[in-house]
Design a protein around this motif. Structure first.
Motif, PDB file in Angstrom:
ATOM      1  N   CYS A  54       0.871  -1.084  -0.089  1.00 55.22           N
ATOM      2  CA  CYS A  54       0.017  -0.052   0.100  1.00 55.22           C
ATOM      3  C   CYS A  54       0.851   1.422   0.071  1.00 55.22           C
ATOM      4  N   LYS A  55       0.311   2.415  -0.356  1.00 55.19           N
ATOM      5  CA  LYS A  55       0.959   3.465  -0.357  1.00 55.19           C
ATOM      6  C   LYS A  55       0.348   4.552   0.516  1.00 55.19           C
ATOM      7  N   THR A  56       1.310   5.330   1.234  1.00 55.68           N
ATOM      8  CA  THR A  56       0.471   6.139   2.213  1.00 55.68           C
ATOM      9  C   THR A  56       1.415   7.394   2.140  1.00 55.68           C
ATOM     10  N   LEU A  57       0.818   8.495   2.574  1.00 53.76           N
ATOM     11  CA  LEU A  57       1.697  10.151   2.711  1.00 53.76           C
ATOM     12  C   LEU A  57       2.103  10.026   3.935  1.00 53.76           C
ATOM     13  N   GLU A  58       3.253  10.228   3.998  1.00 52.89           N
ATOM     14  CA  GLU A  58       4.135  10.544   5.429  1.00 52.89           C
ATOM     15  C   GLU A  58       5.017  11.659   5.574  1.00 52.89           C
ATOM     16  N   LYS A  59       5.229  12.245   6.508  1.00 51.41           N
ATOM     17  CA  LYS A  59       6.193  13.342   6.750  1.00 51.41           C
ATOM     18  C   LYS A  59       7.673  12.853   6.615  1.00 51.41           C
ATOM     19  N   ASP A  60       8.384  13.565   5.829  1.00 47.76           N
ATOM     20  CA  ASP A  60       9.948  13.248   5.451  1.00 47.76           C
ATOM     21  C   ASP A  60      10.730  13.865   6.894  1.00 47.76           C
ATOM     22  N   PRO A  61      11.194  12.781   7.631  1.00 43.87           N
ATOM     23  CA  PRO A  61      11.978  13.330   8.798  1.00 43.87           C
ATOM     24  C   PRO A  61      13.127  14.114   8.640  1.00 43.87           C
ATOM     25  N   LEU A  62      13.704  14.590   7.544  1.00 44.08           N
ATOM     26  CA  LEU A  62      14.631  15.543   7.297  1.00 44.08           C
ATOM     27  C   LEU A  62      14.064  16.885   6.818  1.00 44.08           C
ATOM     28  N   THR A  63      13.012  16.904   5.517  1.00 48.34           N
ATOM     29  CA  THR A  63      12.316  17.979   5.347  1.00 48.34           C
ATOM     30  C   THR A  63      11.125  18.373   5.624  1.00 48.34           C
ATOM     31  N   HIS A  64      10.516  17.626   6.304  1.00 48.84           N
ATOM     32  CA  HIS A  64       9.352  17.561   7.006  1.00 48.84           C
ATOM     33  C   HIS A  64       8.162  17.998   5.662  1.00 48.84           C
ATOM     34  N   GLU A  65       8.276  17.488   4.684  1.00 48.52           N
ATOM     35  CA  GLU A  65       7.716  17.752   3.575  1.00 48.52           C
ATOM     36  C   GLU A  65       7.003  16.385   3.528  1.00 48.52           C
ATOM     37  N   GLU A  66       5.600  16.366   2.912  1.00 49.57           N
ATOM     38  CA  GLU A  66       4.844  15.228   2.626  1.00 49.57           C
ATOM     39  C   GLU A  66       5.314  14.628   1.641  1.00 49.57           C
ATOM     40  N   VAL A  67       5.520  13.121   1.870  1.00 48.82           N
ATOM     41  CA  VAL A  67       6.128  12.177   0.900  1.00 48.82           C
ATOM     42  C   VAL A  67       5.178  10.953   0.714  1.00 48.82           C
ATOM     43  N   GLU A  68       5.373  10.346  -0.472  1.00 47.36           N
ATOM     44  CA  GLU A  68       4.646   9.121  -0.710  1.00 47.36           C
ATOM     45  C   GLU A  68       5.505   8.065  -0.317  1.00 47.36           C
ATOM     46  N   VAL A  69       5.033   7.043   0.476  1.00 47.85           N
ATOM     47  CA  VAL A  69       5.813   5.919   0.872  1.00 47.85           C
ATOM     48  C   VAL A  69       4.941   4.624   0.579  1.00 47.85           C
ATOM     49  N   MET A  70       5.822   3.883   0.134  1.00 52.91           N
ATOM     50  CA  MET A  70       5.154   2.320  -0.264  1.00 52.91           C
ATOM     51  C   MET A  70       5.493   1.560   0.865  1.00 52.91           C
ATOM     52  N   TRP A  71       4.576   0.765   1.508  1.00 51.09           N
ATOM     53  CA  TRP A  71       4.727  -0.279   2.314  1.00 51.09           C
ATOM     54  C   TRP A  71       4.444  -1.741   1.739  1.00 51.09           C
ATOM     55  N   VAL A  72       5.302  -2.585   1.643  1.00 46.34           N
ATOM     56  CA  VAL A  72       5.597  -3.622   0.916  1.00 46.34           C
ATOM     57  C   VAL A  72       6.125  -4.872   1.692  1.00 46.34           C
ATOM     58  N   LYS A  73       5.359  -6.119   1.571  1.00 44.71           N
ATOM     59  CA  LYS A  73       5.912  -7.274   2.150  1.00 44.71           C
ATOM     60  C   LYS A  73       7.601  -7.369   1.989  1.00 44.71           C
ATOM     61  N   GLY A  74       8.152  -7.598   3.054  1.00 45.13           N
ATOM     62  CA  GLY A  74       9.787  -7.836   3.028  1.00 45.13           C
ATOM     63  C   GLY A  74      10.057  -9.078   2.399  1.00 45.13           C
ATOM     64  N   SER A  75      11.357  -9.258   1.999  1.00 44.30           N
ATOM     65  CA  SER A  75      11.996 -10.659   1.812  1.00 44.30           C
ATOM     66  C   SER A  75      11.815 -11.608   2.559  1.00 44.30           C
ATOM     67  N   GLY A  76      11.084 -12.778   2.249  1.00 49.50           N
ATOM     68  CA  GLY A  76      11.205 -13.919   2.955  1.00 49.50           C
ATOM     69  C   GLY A  76       9.930 -13.984   3.834  1.00 49.50           C
ATOM     70  N   GLY A  77       8.984 -12.895   3.737  1.00 51.00           N
ATOM     71  CA  GLY A  77       7.985 -12.957   4.424  1.00 51.00           C
ATOM     72  C   GLY A  77       6.627 -13.724   3.942  1.00 51.00           C
ATOM     73  N   ASP A  78       5.491 -13.741   4.669  1.00 52.84           N
ATOM     74  CA  ASP A  78       4.482 -14.314   4.640  1.00 52.84           C
ATOM     75  C   ASP A  78       3.084 -13.647   4.364  1.00 52.84           C
ATOM     76  N   ILE A  79       2.274 -13.411   3.329  1.00 48.99           N
ATOM     77  CA  ILE A  79       1.249 -12.533   3.621  1.00 48.99           C
ATOM     78  C   ILE A  79       0.231 -12.761   4.535  1.00 48.99           C
ATOM     79  N   GLY A  80       0.123 -14.186   5.143  1.00 42.48           N
ATOM     80  CA  GLY A  80      -0.903 -14.781   5.707  1.00 42.48           C
ATOM     81  C   GLY A  80      -0.657 -14.439   7.277  1.00 42.48           C
TER      82      GLY A  80
END
Length: 701
Positions: A54-80
């Protein structure tokens, strides 16, 4: 407002709108909720298979600007079972920036390291190879799944044409290509050229679907899978034949299980020629339909198509050719038939490796089969642990479903062998294997523990499981068994009611052990009881009970377990929990002490007899294990207190004070001694370890 109920025939609709409301302001939470629902249906994707984001809008910790971040299953994970700890968070813009430095297919692997430069969340799980496939598509929620029905279409000879027949131009199609950054670019381009599509099929691989909300994405995925499934099942119903029809009949259920349990130790031994393996057996209906069919010998050698399948099953299974009239208790007859088949499989695998390897390919891995098909009986799988073996079976069932569907609507096609090899021996896959945690000292071992429902036996089971072993925990007391097993999964331990004085009960317990895990390596006789009486007051019934449980039980366990250990030809351990009382002449102890002495001498006799088979036989002698011990809950405590002329409540202190170390002996101390014998003292047999704090009158020498 979406409907609260949906009706699907071929997938499970599990969305709970009330539950979903709890994630109203948590986009990542509802993405994880969707992922878990999808991963719970093995027709949609297997354990460890597929990917969601999924993609969300988050605050960049350096610029404090709103940025789009993608959250995705990591390597070796299981969606269940996916949680926040199992995902990676990356800047979407930086993922797109990678296109500026991408140097083409020959340099594909270098892109994986660059993914780390795109991380927003520094606590992220390692990004997987599928990350760009999600990041370069513009959708807020994306599912990449491996549904059986979709892969059947994707692996069919006329798959693209069939997809158009089902969905028209509403589903895109991308020819086979190994996952990576370039495939992400192709997905992006496919959508850019066809902005009206609701999903994309990857040839021989899987499905991409999406939505503006997590629920829309979920429903889109389910509807596409449902449509594919309905199309395939319509053809199967029309043709009234699967896999060319039935060639042989399956054996009756009880005969199948009897054959499987007898055969498993042989197979385990042969599969363990390079490293010990744990087994799994299934005779579910879909498996029997395939292995008993006319098309088995045509389809099985072709191998699986989806990369996620053959990474866990090897490129093809071993199909056993075994005379059904063979006496499975005759090791010579069985091995004369099985050994050449395994040798041929290993030879074929070596040739496969040599023919397709590159200069940079990792060294060849274990050439033994993972999946073994036995027509008329079922499917065996062998891997480094129970979970991996079980998951391999689940993946091969998915492969069967894929072949079934593809054959129904067209004809099944597998990946070319070179493509399959390039996935199996991909340097990135090798790197993932190298990142796996070091195996525990008893992983790949199977322990059978009698009296495991409480006290010393339970402590031994707990210790061996904690060190990586699978355990068969046996006891007569069902409540104790339930308590002993409650904290463990079936991938770790199995509880079996067993009477050690009854040969048939022991045989049945070992049968279940072989069906569940493939065999046994460690047998611990901890079942026991104690009767403290003088010669005059010890009855014949009490004498017989002690002899039956302690001595006869040990003898029967040895007979049944050694039969299995011989079939495996991997050596093994027999550990007998005796007592200091087998060495010390104390008062009011004639029945118990004699039985314990018999256990100890039987250990020495068996060690002498079984040493040539690499079966090690040792004794652990506890003393004064009062805390947590079931024996001390009955008359034994009163008897010992009377023998020593003290009160029952003073027994722990009495026993601690009388040993040289002045230590209270706990069940865990006995468990540590068993662990030492099976994991550390691997050149010790016929020996006795006293765990008594130091009792001079019980010194063996």
């Amino acid at each position: 407002m979406p409907s609260k109920t949906q009706h699907f025939k071929y997938v499970d609709y599990l969305w709970d709108h009330e539950k979903a409301k709890t994630f109203e302001h948590d986009e990542v939470g509802i993405f994880l909720y969707r992922s878990n629902l999808l991963g719970s249906d093995l027709r949609i994707t297997n354990y460890g298979g597929g990917n969601t984001s999924c993609k969300t809008l988050e605050k960049d910790p350096l610029t404090h600007e709103e940025v789009e971040v993608m959250w995705v299953k990591g390597s070796g994970g299981d969606i269940g079972t996916l949680t926040k700890n199992g995902i990676a968070g990356l800047y979407t813009e930086k993922l797109h920036d990678l296109k500026k430095v991408y140097r083409g297919l020959e340099h594909e692997d270098e892109m994986v390291a660059l993914l780390y430069h795109c991380l927003y969340d520094l606590d992220s799980k390692a990004p997987s190879i599928d990350t760009p496939l999600h990041g370069l598509l513009p959708f807020k929620h994306i599912d990449h799944l491996h549904p059986d029905a979709l892969i059947a279409i994707a692996a069919a000879k006329d798959g693209k044409k069939i997809a158009q027949e089902i969905w028209g131009d509403s589903i895109g199609w991308i020819p086979w290509q190994r996952p990576g950054f370039d495939l992400g670019i192709q997905l992006e381009q496919c959508y850019a050229k066809n902005p009206h599509i609701k999903g994309i099929i990857l040839e021989s691989h899987g499905l991409f679907t999406w939505g503006d909300t997590s629920y829309e994405c979920y429903m889109n995925s389910l509807k596409v899978i449902e449509e594919a499934s309905a199309y395939i099942e319509k053809d199967i119903e029309k043709n009234q034949s699967v896999f060319g029809g039935k060639k042989i009949e399956a054996l009756p259920k009880e005969e199948r299980l009897a054959q499987a349990s007898s055969l498993s130790p042989y197979l385990r031994g042969l599969c363990s020629s390079e490293q010990r393996m744990i087994g799994h057996f299934t005779d579910q209906e879909r498996v029997l339909t395939f292995i008993n069919s006319k098309d088995l010998n045509r389809l099985a050698p072709m191998g699986t198509s989806c990369p996620d399948h053959f990474l866990r099953t090897k490129i093809k299974p071993l199909v056993l050719d075994l005379d059904k009239n063979t006496d499975l208790s005759d090791a010579t007859l069985v091995m004369d038939q099985l050994t050449p088949q395994f040798e041929q499989y290993r030879t074929d695998y070596v040739l496969y490796y040599k023919k397709h390897k590159h200069d940079y390919s990792p060294a060849m891995r274990d050439p033994n089969p993972i999946v073994i098909l036995y027509p008329g009986v079922g499917m065996f799988t062998f891997a480094k642990n129970k979970q991996t073996a079980r998951v391999a079976a689940e993946f091969y069932v998915n492969a069967i479903n894929v072949m079934r569907g593809a054959e129904a609507i067209s004809s099944y096609t597998a990946l070319p062998r070179q493509e399959a090899f390039d996935i199996e021996y991909w340097l990135l896959e090798e790197a993932k294997l190298q990142r796996m945690p070091k195996e525990q000292s008893l992983s790949r071992k199977i322990a059978f523990i009698t009296g495991g429902g409480g006290g010393i036996g339970k402590a031994i089971a707990d210790k061996l499981i904690a060190e990586g072993a699978n355990a068969i925990i046996t006891d007569l007391d069902q409540k104790n068994l339930d308590d002993a097993i409650k904290d463990y999964s079936l991938d770790q331990a199995t509880a079996i009611s067993c009477d050690v004085t009854d040969s048939s009960s022991i045989a049945e317990a070992f049968k279940k052990a072989c069906l569940n895990y493939g065999g046994v390596d460690i047998v611990v006789h901890s079942a026991g009881l104690a009767i403290s009486k003088s010669l005059e007051t010890t009855s014949i019934q009490e004498w017989d009970l002690l002899q039956n449980v302690l001595v006869k039980g040990q003898f029967l366990l040895a007979k049944h377990s050694v039969d299995i250990l011989k079939k495996q030809d991997l050596g093994g351990d027999l550990i007998h929990i005796a007592s200091k009382n087998g060495l010390v002449s104390g008062p009011n102890n004639v029945g118990y002490g004699t039985a314990k002495a018999a256990q100890q001498h039987m250990t020495r006799l068996l060690a002498a007899e079984l040493g040539s088979l690499k079966i090690r036989v040792n004794t652990v002698n506890p003393d004064g294990v009062i805390v947590g011990s079931k024996i001390w809950e009955g008359d034994w405590a009163e008897g010992r207190a009377k023998a020593h002329d003290i009160n029952v409540e003073d027994l722990p202190a009495h026993y601690a004070k009388r040993n040289l170390l002045h230590e209270i002996i706990l069940p865990q101390d006995i468990a540590n001694a068993v662990f030492a014998l099976v994991a550390i003292l691997d050149k010790s047999t016929g020996n006795t370890i006293n765990v008594d704090g130091g009792m001079p009158n019980a010194f063996v020498r």
